[in-house]
Write a protein that holds these residues in place. Structure first.
Motif, mmCIF file in Angstrom:
data_model
loop_
_atom_site.group_PDB
_atom_site.id
_atom_site.type_symbol
_atom_site.label_atom_id
_atom_site.label_comp_id
_atom_site.label_asym_id
_atom_site.label_seq_id
_atom_site.Cartn_x
_atom_site.Cartn_y
_atom_site.Cartn_z
ATOM 1 N N VAL A 144 -1.664 -0.477 -3.721
ATOM 2 C CA VAL A 144 -2.432 -2.149 -4.911
ATOM 3 C C VAL A 144 -1.462 -2.717 -4.927
ATOM 4 O O VAL A 144 0.100 -2.923 -5.486
ATOM 5 N N ASP A 172 -7.671 -2.695 -4.823
ATOM 6 C CA ASP A 172 -7.926 -1.103 -4.706
ATOM 7 C C ASP A 172 -7.683 -0.837 -3.954
ATOM 8 O O ASP A 172 -8.029 -1.279 -2.587
ATOM 9 N N CYS A 173 -7.011 0.580 -3.801
ATOM 10 C CA CYS A 173 -7.116 1.493 -3.036
ATOM 11 C C CYS A 173 -8.468 2.475 -3.129
ATOM 12 O O CYS A 173 -8.200 3.146 -3.822
ATOM 13 N N VAL A 190 -8.419 0.286 2.381
ATOM 14 C CA VAL A 190 -8.408 -0.448 0.838
ATOM 15 C C VAL A 190 -9.272 -1.291 0.474
ATOM 16 O O VAL A 190 -9.911 -1.987 1.872
#
Length: 194
Positions: A144, A172-173, A190
């Motif tokens: 991130v 975001d992951c 991701v």
């Protein structure tokens, strides 16, 4: 009839004597040549015997070396097969305490009514497992906020960036990626801002 005189006899006897001397000289030369040839044959025979002996020694040495190399090759193949077969033994053996902790946690989850205690126990097991992975050279990839890099990350989705500075960066992951000794073991999945 032929005439023979005393001088003629001498001449004939002289010729015979000269021929006999010549024949004796030729015979002596032939004997010397034969002796020389015999000596040369003996020298050649000795050299041939020495060469045969040296050949046999080299051939024996070569055969022994080939046998040693063949044994070495077989031994290394056997050792390599054993390493492949049992290479993960130490890693798996060190994972067994984590499995024991999970078994205890599962028993406590069934009997426990204190959710906070169960949560704390699972977090301890997770921490213990992550320490073990770090000891083995496995590290989580920080994702991130990082710029998107196809060597480390796999984009599963793109969404509009909430700020202009987040374009091309990871927002975001979805799934954590890992490296093993600075080599990507698993790419992080991701979400990238565009």
């Amino acid at each position: 009839m032929s005439k023979m005189n005393f001088n003629g006899k001498k001449e004939t006897a002289g010729k015979n004597e000269c021929q006999n001397n010549e024949e004796a000289t030729n015979l002596q030369q032939e004997q010397e040549n034969a002796a020389e040839e015999c000596a040369q044959t003996d020298i050649v025979t000795e050299e041939l015997e020495e060469l045969k002996k040296k050949y046999n020694e080299l051939n024996d040495s070569h055969l022994r070396l080939m046998a040693e190399f063949d044994n070495y090759r077989k031994r290394t193949l056997r050792e390599k097969a054993d390493l492949i077969k049992n290479g993960g033994e130490a890693a798996l053996k060190n994972l067994l305490p984590v499995v024991d902790d999970f078994e205890r946690a599962l028993q406590n989850i069934r009997n426990s009514e204190d959710v906070e205690a169960v949560k704390e126990g699972v977090e301890l097991i997770y921490s213990k497992f992550m320490v073990y992975l770090a000891q083995q050279g496995v590290k989580a990839i920080e994702a991130v906020g990082q710029p998107f890099d196809t060597e480390m990350f796999e984009a599963v989705a793109t969404i509009p960036a909430p700020e202009p500075g987040l374009k091309g960066k990871i927002l975001d992951c979805v799934q954590t990626g890992y490296t093993l000794n600075d080599r990507v073991l698993r790419h992080a999945k991701v979400v990238v801002g565009e």
